[in-house]
Design a protein around this motif. Structure first.
Motif, short mmCIF file in Angstrom:
data_model
loop_
_atom_site.label_atom_id
_atom_site.label_comp_id
_atom_site.label_asym_id
_atom_site.label_seq_id
_atom_site.Cartn_x
_atom_site.Cartn_y
_atom_site.Cartn_z
N CYS A 18 38.82 27.21 43.72
CA CYS A 18 39.57 26.80 44.91
C CYS A 18 40.03 28.01 45.71
O CYS A 18 40.33 29.06 45.16
CB CYS A 18 40.78 25.95 44.51
SG CYS A 18 41.60 25.19 45.93
N ARG B 37 42.76 27.91 47.42
CA ARG B 37 44.23 27.88 47.45
C ARG B 37 44.77 28.08 46.03
O ARG B 37 44.01 28.12 45.06
CB ARG B 37 44.74 26.57 48.05
CG ARG B 37 44.34 26.46 49.52
CD ARG B 37 45.11 25.39 50.26
NE ARG B 37 44.57 25.24 51.61
CZ ARG B 37 44.95 24.31 52.47
NH1 ARG B 37 45.88 23.43 52.11
NH2 ARG B 37 44.42 24.24 53.67
N ASN B 38 46.08 28.15 45.97
CA ASN B 38 46.70 28.47 44.69
C ASN B 38 48.00 27.68 44.52
O ASN B 38 49.09 28.24 44.57
CB ASN B 38 46.98 29.98 44.64
CG ASN B 38 47.22 30.46 43.22
OD1 ASN B 38 47.16 29.66 42.27
ND2 ASN B 38 47.51 31.73 43.06
N CYS B 39 47.86 26.38 44.29
CA CYS B 39 49.04 25.55 44.08
C CYS B 39 49.65 25.85 42.71
O CYS B 39 48.91 26.06 41.74
CB CYS B 39 48.67 24.08 44.19
SG CYS B 39 47.91 23.65 45.77
N PHE C 259 51.05 24.17 40.47
CA PHE C 259 50.91 23.20 39.37
C PHE C 259 49.49 23.08 38.87
O PHE C 259 49.23 22.35 37.91
CB PHE C 259 51.36 21.81 39.85
CG PHE C 259 50.59 21.32 41.05
CD1 PHE C 259 49.37 20.66 40.89
CD2 PHE C 259 51.06 21.52 42.33
CE1 PHE C 259 48.65 20.24 41.98
CE2 PHE C 259 50.35 21.09 43.44
CZ PHE C 259 49.13 20.45 43.26
N CYS C 260 48.55 23.74 39.51
CA CYS C 260 47.12 23.44 39.32
C CYS C 260 46.42 24.54 38.52
O CYS C 260 46.62 25.73 38.77
CB CYS C 260 46.46 23.28 40.68
SG CYS C 260 44.70 22.92 40.58
N VAL D 235 43.05 24.86 38.35
CA VAL D 235 41.69 25.14 38.84
C VAL D 235 41.52 26.65 39.05
O VAL D 235 42.47 27.35 39.42
CB VAL D 235 41.45 24.35 40.16
CG1 VAL D 235 40.19 24.84 40.87
CG2 VAL D 235 41.30 22.87 39.86
N HIS E 250 40.20 30.38 40.49
CA HIS E 250 40.20 31.03 41.81
C HIS E 250 39.25 32.22 41.77
O HIS E 250 39.64 33.35 42.04
CB HIS E 250 41.61 31.46 42.20
CG HIS E 250 42.61 30.37 42.07
ND1 HIS E 250 42.74 29.36 43.00
CD2 HIS E 250 43.50 30.09 41.10
CE1 HIS E 250 43.68 28.52 42.60
NE2 HIS E 250 44.15 28.93 41.45
N VAL F 52 37.59 20.79 45.50
CA VAL F 52 38.63 21.80 45.69
C VAL F 52 38.80 22.01 47.19
O VAL F 52 38.04 21.48 48.00
CB VAL F 52 38.22 23.14 45.03
CG1 VAL F 52 38.23 23.03 43.52
CG2 VAL F 52 36.88 23.61 45.55
N THR F 53 39.82 22.75 47.58
CA THR F 53 40.01 23.08 49.00
C THR F 53 39.09 24.24 49.37
O THR F 53 39.07 25.26 48.69
CB THR F 53 41.47 23.44 49.28
OG1 THR F 53 42.27 22.29 49.02
CG2 THR F 53 41.67 23.84 50.73
#
Ligand code: SF4
Length: 244
Positions: A22, A24-26, A28-29, A31, A33, A64-65
């Motif tokens: 992804c 982005r970097n939330c 809570f997630c 996934v 990077h 993913v974004t």
């Protein structure tokens, strides 16, 4: 019985792609990077073949974004919707989309492909966005849901949030009203669970009775469906909005 499977837009024949990366970097997630990879032209066809082989009558397609792509991956979503429907015109299709950075043309590309449900998760209440969704914008996400409905009135819109990140009851209720103000039809509410020690801490485990209160409130303010409970996730019983 309806069958539910969650498909990520995979790079190869695996339905569950653990290599998704992804932009982005939330907080809570979990996934990865690792930097975005080029879109795979064969992916829509393979997703359609997987849905056919699994004999699905309801499919949730997400990604993913992809802020690196000019359209955020909207055309790829549309191609995938069309490919799935070309195999089974009756299948119900839900897309769980990113915010496309507010790109109205990108959203229109997806809406014009006529998914049955456009889902975009708010994830948490407005105050926590800088910490939890630092590259997202609460109003932008709400606006996506509003515009999705405006662009294709036949589709349902849907959103979801996690509880236990430090939000208050008043803030949750305010969020629910914000979603109804943009005519959001379906709401999912679940408990945040920390995927690993690298993600945000769980601030609170919410009592099951509180989830029930939100479900009752949601129905009373006009949501067509509210799924609210500690184990509810974004795609929980997704097909129940339809009779099969
Ligand atoms: S945009 Fe979605 S996939 Fe990307 S980090 Fe945030 S929650 Fe995870």
């Amino acid at each position: 019985m309806p069958q539910y499977r969650r498909m990520f837009l995979a790079k190869d024949d695996d339905i569950y792609d653990t290599r998704a990366s992804c932009t982005r970097n939330c907080a809570f997630c979990a996934v990865a990077h690792n930097g975005p990879t080029p879109l795979d032209d064969g992916e829509p066809r393979r997703v359609a073949e997987a849905a056919e082989k699994l004999k699905l009558n309801y499919v949730v397609i997400t990604s993913v974004t992809r802020d690196d792509l000019p359209d955020g991956g909207a055309e790829h979503f549309a191609r995938t919707i069309n490919a799935v429907r070309s195999k089974d015109p009756e299948i119900k299709i839900e897309v769980l989309v990113p915010d496309f950075k507010g790109n109205a043309d990108a959203l229109r590309t997806v809406a014009d492909a006529s998914p049955d449900v456009i889902n975009h998760n708010l994830e948490t209440i407005k105050r926590l966005y800088p910490d939890i969704r630092p590259q997202a914008d609460y109003k932008r996400s709400l606006n996506l849901l509003k515009e999705a409905k405006n662009q294709n009135t036949r589709l349902y819109t849907k959103s979801g949030i996690m509880l236990g990140l430090g939000e208050t009851k008043d803030e949750v209720i305010s969020l629910m009203n914000d979603l109804r103000d943009v005519n959001c039809d379906i709401l999912t509410i679940g408990q945040y669970i920390r995927p690993s020690k690298d993600q945000a801490l769980v601030v609170e485990y919410i009592e099951p009775g509180v989830f029930s209160e939100y479900e009752d409130l949601g129905k009373s303010i006009g949501f067509k469906r509210v799924f609210s409970g500690p184990f509810v996730r974004s795609s929980y019983k997704a097909g129940e909005i339809y009779e099969f």
